[in-house]
Design a protein around this motif. Structure first.
Motif, PDB file in Angstrom:
ATOM      1  N   ALA A 133       5.073  98.083 -96.007  1.00 21.96           N
ATOM      2  CA  ALA A 133       5.891  99.008 -95.231  1.00 21.96           C
ATOM      3  C   ALA A 133       5.283  99.265 -93.850  1.00 21.96           C
ATOM      4  O   ALA A 133       6.009  99.505 -92.878  1.00 21.96           O
ATOM      5  N   ILE A 134       3.954  99.218 -93.756  1.00 28.30           N
ATOM      6  CA  ILE A 134       3.298  99.376 -92.454  1.00 28.30           C
ATOM      7  C   ILE A 134       3.624  98.185 -91.554  1.00 28.30           C
ATOM      8  O   ILE A 134       3.923  98.339 -90.362  1.00 28.30           O
ATOM      9  N   GLU A 135       3.604  96.988 -92.126  1.00 33.60           N
ATOM     10  CA  GLU A 135       3.800  95.776 -91.343  1.00 33.60           C
ATOM     11  C   GLU A 135       5.270  95.461 -91.096  1.00 33.60           C
ATOM     12  O   GLU A 135       5.600  94.772 -90.122  1.00 33.60           O
ATOM     13  N   ASP A 136       6.146  95.944 -91.982  1.00 34.75           N
ATOM     14  CA  ASP A 136       7.576  95.675 -91.860  1.00 34.75           C
ATOM     15  C   ASP A 136       8.333  97.000 -91.910  1.00 34.75           C
ATOM     16  O   ASP A 136       8.588  97.530 -92.985  1.00 34.75           O
ATOM     17  N   PRO A 137       8.708  97.550 -90.766  1.00 36.56           N
ATOM     18  CA  PRO A 137       9.381  98.853 -90.738  1.00 36.56           C
ATOM     19  C   PRO A 137      10.698  98.890 -91.506  1.00 36.56           C
ATOM     20  O   PRO A 137      11.164  99.976 -91.863  1.00 36.56           O
ATOM     21  N   SER A 138      11.286  97.744 -91.798  1.00 34.28           N
ATOM     22  CA  SER A 138      12.535  97.727 -92.557  1.00 34.28           C
ATOM     23  C   SER A 138      12.308  97.910 -94.057  1.00 34.28           C
ATOM     24  O   SER A 138      13.261  98.149 -94.800  1.00 34.28           O
ATOM     25  N   HIS A 139      11.058  97.788 -94.480  1.00 33.75           N
ATOM     26  CA  HIS A 139      10.745  97.938 -95.909  1.00 33.75           C
ATOM     27  C   HIS A 139      10.447  99.392 -96.232  1.00 33.75           C
ATOM     28  O   HIS A 139       9.555  99.995 -95.626  1.00 33.75           O
ATOM     29  N   GLN A 140      11.183  99.948 -97.160  1.00 34.54           N
ATOM     30  CA  GLN A 140      10.935 101.311 -97.606  1.00 34.54           C
ATOM     31  C   GLN A 140       9.996 101.282 -98.813  1.00 34.54           C
ATOM     32  O   GLN A 140      10.217 100.498 -99.751  1.00 34.54           O
ATOM     33  N   PRO A 141       8.947 102.093 -98.833  1.00 31.22           N
ATOM     34  CA  PRO A 141       8.038 102.096 -99.990  1.00 31.22           C
ATOM     35  C   PRO A 141       8.808 102.310-101.292  1.00 31.22           C
ATOM     36  O   PRO A 141       9.714 103.150-101.367  1.00 31.22           O
ATOM     37  N   ARG A 142       8.452 101.575-102.306  1.00 35.70           N
ATOM     38  CA  ARG A 142       9.152 101.676-103.598  1.00 35.70           C
ATOM     39  C   ARG A 142       8.923 103.034-104.245  1.00 35.70           C
ATOM     40  O   ARG A 142       9.792 103.518-104.973  1.00 35.70           O
ATOM     41  N   ALA A 143       7.782 103.636-104.019  1.00 35.08           N
ATOM     42  CA  ALA A 143       7.510 104.989-104.525  1.00 35.08           C
ATOM     43  C   ALA A 143       7.490 105.934-103.329  1.00 35.08           C
ATOM     44  O   ALA A 143       6.434 106.372-102.863  1.00 35.08           O
ATOM     45  N   SER A 144       8.652 106.234-102.822  1.00 34.87           N
ATOM     46  CA  SER A 144       8.793 106.979-101.578  1.00 34.87           C
ATOM     47  C   SER A 144       8.483 108.456-101.765  1.00 34.87           C
ATOM     48  O   SER A 144       8.438 108.973-102.886  1.00 34.87           O
TER      49      SER A 144
END
Length: 364
Positions: A333-344
């Protein structure tokens, strides 16, 4: 290489350090604990966590301290411009949980909750079953958790709700989040019951949640058993399948499912799945019945498959793999802003809302 700052070096902090030491793109650079460890070679040691988050070499901070400290530390970490992985629960109050989310949104830092069950292969398979509807709707889920208290003396912070939030907040949120991850609907009603061993020790709790998609989930958590009887089991009841899972870190189980060509391959998502029995649905019936109406829905099924599944690695290995996956997901998520953490953080807030409401109901 991401440098990790680890706040809290109790049993779980040490476990995280050992697990992450095997990763190629992350390493524990510094540790903060009021009792400085003597066995953390190679890491910079800080007696005050505030000095750790000021360390310019640290990229990510992992928080492994008592629950009532999580929100304050997480907000300070993000205010310092660093990303954060927060041990469950996200906070002990809804106000604090929302404050962490607001700080993330304002600073632009990446933050997640260390819900390791989301990264377990068995849980991942069952979540996919629910989301894709391969075996129909998830109608019922139960958790039975029996834990020892030999390492939790009466003066331990675990028993102090001001520090831990109580069993449902400190412990059960793992399983509440698991249920939320599998449910397609939203919580509609929450109930709770509890019993106390002493005025200071609430050691047995019962939680029921009704979701607006028809799922009814029940959890029982007890911290009053001998170590010999420690055990966790979970049951998932879909319209066309029943799955029994063993272990709080799920390792094995058994399944019975009514299948058709579309759903049959989904059984293979369960790690180590092995068929033990297979028979057509006409067996024992007066005539072949390929169509079934279950819970007001129409389904087609051709056969019943019984089977077992298991992860071949031991519990500690599976646990380590899960915490590595949680950190790897944060890094993604740090490297790809489009990825939302799975455990948000939103997942952390949702599970906390249920835990606190059930606790309130239990104390009425």
């Amino acid at each position: 290489m991401y440098n990790i700052g680890l706040i809290g070096y109790g049993g779980f902090g040490r476990f995280l350090h050992g697990a992450w030491s095997a990763m190629e793109d992350a390493a524990v650079h510094a540790i903060a604990d009021e009792h400085l460890p003597s066995d953390a070679s190679g890491a910079t040691l800080y007696p005050d966590w505030r000095d750790l988050i000021a360390d310019p070499h640290i990229d990510i901070v992992a928080i492994a301290t008592p629950p009532n400290t999580h929100a304050t530390m997480a907000c300070a970490v993000m205010e310092a411009g660093k990303h954060v992985l927060i041990e469950k629960p996200l906070a002990t109050t809804l106000e604090d949980a929302r404050r962490v989310i607001e700080t993330r949104d304002r600073t632009g830092c990446v933050a997640a909750v260390d819900y390791v069950l989301r990264f377990n292969p068995i849980v991942e398979a069952l979540q996919a079953w629910s989301q894709n509807g391969w075996f129909g709707a998830l109608r019922r889920m139960t958790v039975e958790n029996y834990a020892q208290d030999e390492t939790l003396p009466p003066e331990h912070w675990f028993w102090d709700p001001d520090q831990s939030g109580g069993i449902l907040v400190e412990h059960a949120v793992h399983f509440i989040d698991l249920t939320n991850a599998c449910a397609l609907g939203k919580p509609q009603r929450v109930e709770g019951l509890s019993l106390r061993r002493t005025p200071q020790q609430e050691d047995r709790v019962l939680l029921t949640t009704v979701y607006d998609d028809g799922l009814i989930a029940t959890q029982y958590h007890e911290f009053a058993r001998p170590r010999f009887f420690e055990h966790t089991s979970m049951r998932f009841v879909f319209d066309l399948a029943e799955v029994d899972v063993e272990g709080w870190i799920p390792l094995s189980g058994q399944v019975r499912a009514m299948t058709n060509p579309r759903s049959r391959d989904a059984l293979g998502l369960l790690p180590g799945f092995r068929t033990t029995r297979r028979h057509g649905l006409s067996e024992g019936l007066s005539e072949t019945a390929p169509a079934f109406r279950v819970g007001g829905r129409d389904y087609e099924a051709e056969e019943v498959v019984d089977g077992t599944f298991s992860i071949s690695e031991p519990k500690d290995t599976v646990y380590r793999d899960s915490v590595r996956a949680a950190l790897a997901d944060l890094i993604r998520a740090i490297e790809d802003p489009s990825h939302q953490p799975r455990a948000s953080l939103e997942a952390g807030l949702a599970s906390l809302e249920i835990a606190l409401e059930s606790t309130r109901r239990a104390h009425e």
